[in-house]
Design a protein around this motif. Structure first.
Motif, PDB file in Angstrom:
ATOM      1  N   ARG A   1      16.422  29.540   7.249  1.00 30.78           N
ATOM      2  CA  ARG A   1      15.019  29.233   7.535  1.00 30.78           C
ATOM      3  C   ARG A   1      14.902  28.088   8.547  1.00 30.78           C
ATOM      4  NH1 ARG A   1      14.475  30.329   2.064  1.00 30.78           N
ATOM      5  NH2 ARG A   1      14.434  28.132   1.507  1.00 30.78           N
ATOM      6  N   ALA A   2      15.753  27.080   8.430  1.00 25.50           N
ATOM      7  CA  ALA A   2      15.732  25.966   9.383  1.00 25.50           C
ATOM      8  C   ALA A   2      16.090  26.448  10.788  1.00 25.50           C
ATOM      9  CB  ALA A   2      16.694  24.872   8.933  1.00 25.50           C
ATOM     10  N   ALA A   3      17.069  27.335  10.893  1.00 20.86           N
ATOM     11  CA  ALA A   3      17.455  27.891  12.194  1.00 20.86           C
ATOM     12  C   ALA A   3      16.320  28.744  12.767  1.00 20.86           C
ATOM     13  CB  ALA A   3      18.730  28.721  12.059  1.00 20.86           C
ATOM     14  N   GLU A   4      15.648  29.511  11.916  1.00 18.45           N
ATOM     15  CA  GLU A   4      14.494  30.315  12.373  1.00 18.45           C
ATOM     16  C   GLU A   4      13.388  29.414  12.913  1.00 18.45           C
ATOM     17  OE1 GLU A   4      13.739  33.481  12.771  1.00 18.45           O
ATOM     18  OE2 GLU A   4      15.442  34.447  11.821  1.00 18.45           O
ATOM     19  N   ARG A   5      13.100  28.323  12.185  1.00 26.08           N
ATOM     20  CA  ARG A   5      12.054  27.399  12.643  1.00 26.08           C
ATOM     21  C   ARG A   5      12.443  26.769  13.971  1.00 26.08           C
ATOM     22  NH1 ARG A   5      12.008  25.955   7.188  1.00 26.08           N
ATOM     23  NH2 ARG A   5      13.290  24.133   7.647  1.00 26.08           N
ATOM     24  N   LEU A   6      13.703  26.381  14.108  1.00 26.55           N
ATOM     25  CA  LEU A   6      14.164  25.778  15.347  1.00 26.55           C
ATOM     26  C   LEU A   6      14.063  26.765  16.500  1.00 26.55           C
ATOM     27  CD1 LEU A   6      15.315  23.309  16.729  1.00 26.55           C
ATOM     28  CD2 LEU A   6      17.586  24.071  16.056  1.00 26.55           C
ATOM     29  N   LEU A   7      14.475  28.004  16.280  1.00 28.03           N
ATOM     30  CA  LEU A   7      14.364  29.020  17.326  1.00 28.03           C
ATOM     31  C   LEU A   7      12.908  29.237  17.714  1.00 28.03           C
ATOM     32  CD1 LEU A   7      15.744  31.106  19.139  1.00 28.03           C
ATOM     33  CD2 LEU A   7      15.521  32.752  17.258  1.00 28.03           C
ATOM     34  N   HIS A   8      12.025  29.292  16.729  1.00 31.62           N
ATOM     35  CA  HIS A   8      10.593  29.446  17.008  1.00 31.62           C
ATOM     36  C   HIS A   8      10.085  28.274  17.842  1.00 31.62           C
ATOM     37  CE1 HIS A   8       6.286  28.922  16.165  1.00 31.62           C
ATOM     38  NE2 HIS A   8       6.273  30.227  16.317  1.00 31.62           N
ATOM     39  N   ASP A   9      10.473  27.057  17.473  1.00 32.50           N
ATOM     40  CA  ASP A   9      10.042  25.871  18.212  1.00 32.50           C
ATOM     41  C   ASP A   9      10.557  25.892  19.643  1.00 32.50           C
ATOM     42  OD1 ASP A   9       8.775  25.013  15.945  1.00 32.50           O
ATOM     43  OD2 ASP A   9      10.231  23.428  15.479  1.00 32.50           O
ATOM     44  N   VAL A  10      11.786  26.328  19.832  1.00 34.68           N
ATOM     45  CA  VAL A  10      12.355  26.416  21.180  1.00 34.68           C
ATOM     46  C   VAL A  10      11.578  27.430  22.005  1.00 34.68           C
ATOM     47  CG1 VAL A  10      14.376  27.182  22.486  1.00 34.68           C
ATOM     48  CG2 VAL A  10      14.655  25.625  20.557  1.00 34.68           C
ATOM     49  N   ARG A  11      11.266  28.556  21.424  1.00 34.29           N
ATOM     50  CA  ARG A  11      10.541  29.608  22.145  1.00 34.29           C
ATOM     51  C   ARG A  11       9.122  29.204  22.491  1.00 34.29           C
ATOM     52  NH1 ARG A  11      12.656  35.326  21.114  1.00 34.29           N
ATOM     53  NH2 ARG A  11      14.817  34.876  20.687  1.00 34.29           N
ATOM     54  N   THR A  12       8.525  28.356  21.685  1.00 30.48           N
ATOM     55  CA  THR A  12       7.148  27.936  21.945  1.00 30.48           C
ATOM     56  C   THR A  12       7.078  26.599  22.665  1.00 30.48           C
ATOM     57  OG1 THR A  12       6.950  26.869  19.786  1.00 30.48           O
ATOM     58  CG2 THR A  12       6.268  29.180  19.940  1.00 30.48           C
ATOM     59  N   GLY A  13       8.223  25.957  22.919  1.00 27.99           N
ATOM     60  CA  GLY A  13       8.254  24.686  23.621  1.00 27.99           C
ATOM     61  C   GLY A  13       8.080  23.486  22.707  1.00 27.99           C
ATOM     62  N   ALA A  14       7.948  23.695  21.415  1.00 30.53           N
ATOM     63  CA  ALA A  14       7.732  22.594  20.481  1.00 30.53           C
ATOM     64  C   ALA A  14       8.996  21.792  20.228  1.00 30.53           C
ATOM     65  CB  ALA A  14       7.199  23.140  19.153  1.00 30.53           C
ATOM     66  N   ALA A  15      10.154  22.291  20.611  1.00 32.55           N
ATOM     67  CA  ALA A  15      11.416  21.607  20.318  1.00 32.55           C
ATOM     68  C   ALA A  15      11.595  20.344  21.148  1.00 32.55           C
ATOM     69  CB  ALA A  15      12.598  22.544  20.556  1.00 32.55           C
ATOM     70  N   GLN A  16      10.855  20.184  22.225  1.00 30.00           N
ATOM     71  CA  GLN A  16      11.000  18.991  23.046  1.00 30.00           C
ATOM     72  C   GLN A  16      10.741  17.730  22.247  1.00 30.00           C
ATOM     73  OE1 GLN A  16       8.374  20.024  26.339  1.00 30.00           O
ATOM     74  NE2 GLN A  16      10.129  19.709  27.662  1.00 30.00           N
ATOM     75  N   SER A  17       9.727  17.745  21.414  1.00 22.41           N
ATOM     76  CA  SER A  17       9.390  16.547  20.663  1.00 22.41           C
ATOM     77  C   SER A  17      10.428  16.251  19.591  1.00 22.41           C
ATOM     78  CB  SER A  17       8.008  16.698  20.026  1.00 22.41           C
ATOM     79  OG  SER A  17       8.001  17.784  19.135  1.00 22.41           O
ATOM     80  N   VAL A  18      11.088  17.262  19.068  1.00 21.16           N
ATOM     81  CA  VAL A  18      12.082  17.077  18.015  1.00 21.16           C
ATOM     82  C   VAL A  18      13.420  16.646  18.590  1.00 21.16           C
ATOM     83  CG1 VAL A  18      13.386  18.258  16.204  1.00 21.16           C
ATOM     84  CG2 VAL A  18      10.964  18.753  16.523  1.00 21.16           C
TER      85      VAL A  18
END
Length: 87
Positions: free
Chosen positions: A54-71
């Motif tokens: 689930r954590a990997a899925e959330r991270l992949l989702h964040d990367v695809r939506t651009g939200a991973a920059q803040s993390v």
């Protein structure tokens, strides 16, 4: 019971991306990333393999939506594209 599990993600997008492995140790399962894309959860301890998935899925989702920059402090989408070519 197995001591090591492969964690795959991206199934809801019709892909199979190996995020990494989890290895059983005292207190849970330690995550080892298969690529830099999942480095944000590298070495994290999860109670169950499904939590790592689930954590990997959330991270992949964040990367695809651009939200991973803040993390992560950087844009991982270019890393994802390199990984997709290798797979």
């Amino acid at each position: 019971m197995s001591e090591v599990y492969v964690i795959e993600t991206g199934r809801r997008f019709g892909e199979r991306i190996e995020a990494g492995l989890v290895k059983r140790e005292r207190g849970g399962f330690r995550f080892f990333a298969a690529s830099a894309l999942f480095a944000a959860i590298e070495n994290k301890l999860f109670r169950r393999p499904s939590e790592a998935e689930r954590a990997a899925e959330r991270l992949l989702h964040d990367v695809r939506t651009g939200a991973a920059q803040s993390v992560t402090g950087g844009d991982l989408r270019s890393g994802m594209m390199r990984m997709r070519i290798r797979w």
